[in-house]
Design an enzyme around this catalytic site. Structure first.
Site, PDB file in Angstrom:
ATOM      1  CG  ASP A 137      -2.048  -0.992   1.138  1.00 27.23           C
ATOM      2  OD1 ASP A 137      -2.151  -1.875   0.447  1.00 27.23           O
ATOM      3  OD2 ASP A 137      -2.830  -1.100   2.105  1.00 27.23           O
ATOM      4  CG  ASP A 138       0.121   3.611   2.322  1.00 31.92           C
ATOM      5  OD1 ASP A 138      -1.128   3.581   2.014  1.00 31.92           O
ATOM      6  OD2 ASP A 138       0.539   3.879   3.413  1.00 31.92           O
ATOM      7  CG  HIS A 154      -3.506   7.512   2.533  1.00 31.02           C
ATOM      8  ND1 HIS A 154      -3.708   7.008   3.770  1.00 31.02           N
ATOM      9  CD2 HIS A 154      -2.835   5.899   2.175  1.00 31.02           C
ATOM     10  CE1 HIS A 154      -3.186   6.054   4.073  1.00 31.02           C
ATOM     11  NE2 HIS A 154      -3.011   5.425   3.353  1.00 31.02           N
ATOM     12  CG  HIS A 156      -4.329   2.568  -0.582  1.00 34.14           C
ATOM     13  ND1 HIS A 156      -5.173   2.019   0.221  1.00 34.14           N
ATOM     14  CD2 HIS A 156      -3.393   2.877  -0.053  1.00 34.14           C
ATOM     15  CE1 HIS A 156      -4.702   2.215   1.166  1.00 34.14           C
ATOM     16  NE2 HIS A 156      -3.677   2.648   1.738  1.00 34.14           N
ATOM     17  CG  HIS A 193       2.653   0.160   4.301  1.00 35.14           C
ATOM     18  ND1 HIS A 193       2.186  -0.686   5.208  1.00 35.14           N
ATOM     19  CD2 HIS A 193       1.520   0.888   3.975  1.00 35.14           C
ATOM     20  CE1 HIS A 193       1.033  -0.532   5.739  1.00 35.14           C
ATOM     21  NE2 HIS A 193       0.320   0.468   5.116  1.00 35.14           N
TER      22      HIS A 193
HETATM   23 ZN    ZN Z   1      -2.776   3.233   3.235  1.00 34.31          ZN
END
Ligand code: ZN
Length: 501
Positions: A312-313, A367, A363, A454
């Site tokens: 993620d991210d 955020h 995602h 991440h």
């Molecule tokens: Zn995230």
């Protein structure tokens, strides 16, 4: 017609005979004038020498001197006074020749030409090969010494004028026509120069219909087999699919697709092995064509364990690429839940991930915690992200991970995609400790796990270098979330939350 009597005819013939005798007597004494060379020209076959005829004469002798040598070579005898030019076919490229001429009258020769003309012969380059390569049409001509440069010309119809499409310096003899359009037949011509002397246009001509390669080949692992999709090639509707299975050394053609079909499902791809594919576009029953770049994929074995690593991210090139490197090395795939606002900056690794068969998930754009965002904000966060993903991969994401995994019934209702959470939380963002990330996966992973990490932290990137080979060694197949759900028979539907398979 007036009749001539025998009495008249006889004296006339006598007179004629006397005349001939007189002429031959004078021919033995008269020295003919030296002929004047008017021009020496460069043609395809060699050098053409032209001169002004002189009278009286029975013929001419042509002499030639090569630059650097002092002797004259008797090149040709011409016994016809009406002829006033000669093609010297024995000349060599880039050599300078000087010509002189003598007139012959009976047994007497004139002096050599008052003006001796010189010319350097520059050959019209012989085109050796015309190849259809991925980048365009590749021309190669015979390599000539002392050439100072070449010019490449092209046209489409015979009647059209040649136009120059490129130059190469020195005696380089290769040119790739990168502006060729697929499906078009081109006529090529090359000229070369030695200093300021240029070969004639009428050199060798080469023709080629260019066929471009399919630009994009994507592979997808489905329950049916490996699904191939490729981009259409202009002017071409025939494609062949080639396959090479891990451990083999030769490509095999496994299918022909005609009439513009741009997809094929390889149902016979073996499971658990890396399989390479490439697609060739072709015309003229296969003689002209070009291959796409090859792509590879590992077909999932439904009987073996699976795990879906998710990141993620990101994207964040330094870490994302480090992860992609190890995935590529092991023929493994993962899912990247990207933050929309970051995609343009690191678009190259998003494109690369998709090309490696990884899944790109959504995602949100900023955020944003969806549970505290307005309805319209939720929609724009998702849709803006899908738009930017589509720009770099050709298609939008089909799964969403809410930031923090935070969903409620309102979010589930508004988000028009399946929501994916996780079953193994490495907490990599919190402790930023490589050993802890590794330990967390090792202790918690099982068949059907969705692992959360991440791709922002080098500590995570380093951990993945250990995790991937470890999982492979444990018998896990590293697949995307969508693949794992498909193989485990779980149908994903919009608004539902999934955290393992
Ligand atoms: Zn995230």
């Amino acid at each position: 017609m007036k009749r001539i009597s025998k009495y008249v005819l006889l004296p006339l013939s006598l007179l004629f005979l006397a005349g001939v005798l007189t002429l031959s007597v004078s021919a033995a004494n008269v020295k003919p004038k030296a002929p004047k060379i008017t021009a020496v020209r460069n043609v395809k076959q060699g050098l053409v020498i032209s001169w002004k005829t002189v009278e009286p004469a029975d013929g001419y002798i042509i002499y030639r001197q090569k630059s650097g040598s002092s002797g004259w070579k008797r090149l040709a005898d011409i016994d016809n006074t009406n002829i006033n030019s000669y093609v010297d076919r024995s000349v060599k490229h880039s050599v300078t020749y000087t010509y002189s001429l003598k007139a012959v009258y009976g047994k007497v020769k004139s002096d050599g030409s008052a003006v001796k003309k010189s010319k350097t012969f520059v050959a019209a380059p012989e085109i050796k090969s015309v190849e259809n390569i991925r980048a365009g049409v590749k021309l190669q001509w015979k390599k000539y010494k002392n050439t100072t440069g070449s010019k490449i010309y092209r046209k489409i119809t015979e009647s059209e004028k040649w136009h120059r499409i490129g130059t190469v310096s020195g005696n380089n003899n290769i040119f790739v026509d990168r502006s060729a359009e697929s499906g078009v037949r081109y006529i090529y011509q090359v000229r070369q120069s030695v200093g300021n002397i240029m070969s004639v246009r009428e050199g060798s001509v080469a023709m080629k219909t260019f066929v471009a390669a399919p630009e994009k080949l994507t592979l997808k692992c489905t329950l049916d087999g490996i699904v191939l999709n490729w981009s259409q090639v202009q002017g071409c509707s025939n494609y062949s699919v080639f396959r090479m299975i891990q451990g083999e050394s030769e490509w095999k053609r496994i299918a022909k697709r005609k009439t513009g079909v741009l997809t094929y499902t390889d149902k016979k791809a073996p499971v658990g092995k890396t399989v390479h594919y490439k697609v060739r576009a072709y015309i003229n029953s296969g003689s002209i064509g070009a291959f796409s770049f090859s792509e590879k994929i590992k077909r999932v074995d439904p009987k073996r364990k699976m795990v879906a690593l998710t990141f993620d991210d990101g994207p964040y090139s330094p870490v994302t690429n480090q992860i992609l490197n190890i995935l590529e090395k092991y023929g493994a795939r993962a899912t990247f839940f990207v933050v929309g606002s970051r995609v343009s900056t690191y678009s190259d690794c998003v494109t690369r991930a998709a090309a490696l068969g990884c899944e790109i998930g959504n995602h949100t754009y900023n955020h944003t915690t969806l549970t505290s965002a307005s309805d319209s904000r939720i929609i724009s966060e998702i849709e803006d992200t899908n738009r930017v993903i589509r720009r770099y991969t050709g298609k939008g994401a089909s799964i969403v991970r809410a930031p923090g995994g935070a969903v409620n019934s309102r979010v589930r209702q508004i988000v028009n995609y399946p929501l994916v959470n996780w079953s193994v939380d490495t907490l990599d963002w919190q402790h930023r400790n490589t050993a802890k990330v590794i330990a967390s996966v090792k202790s918690s992973v099982s068949d059907g796990s969705i692992v959360l990490m991440h791709d922002l932290y080098p500590t995570t990137g380093n951990a993945v270098q250990v995790i991937v080979p470890w999982l492979v060694n444990q018998g896990y197949q590293l697949v995307t979330v969508s693949e794992m759900m498909r193989y485990k028979g779980i149908k994903l539907s919009s608004g539902n939350v999934y955290s393992h398979a």
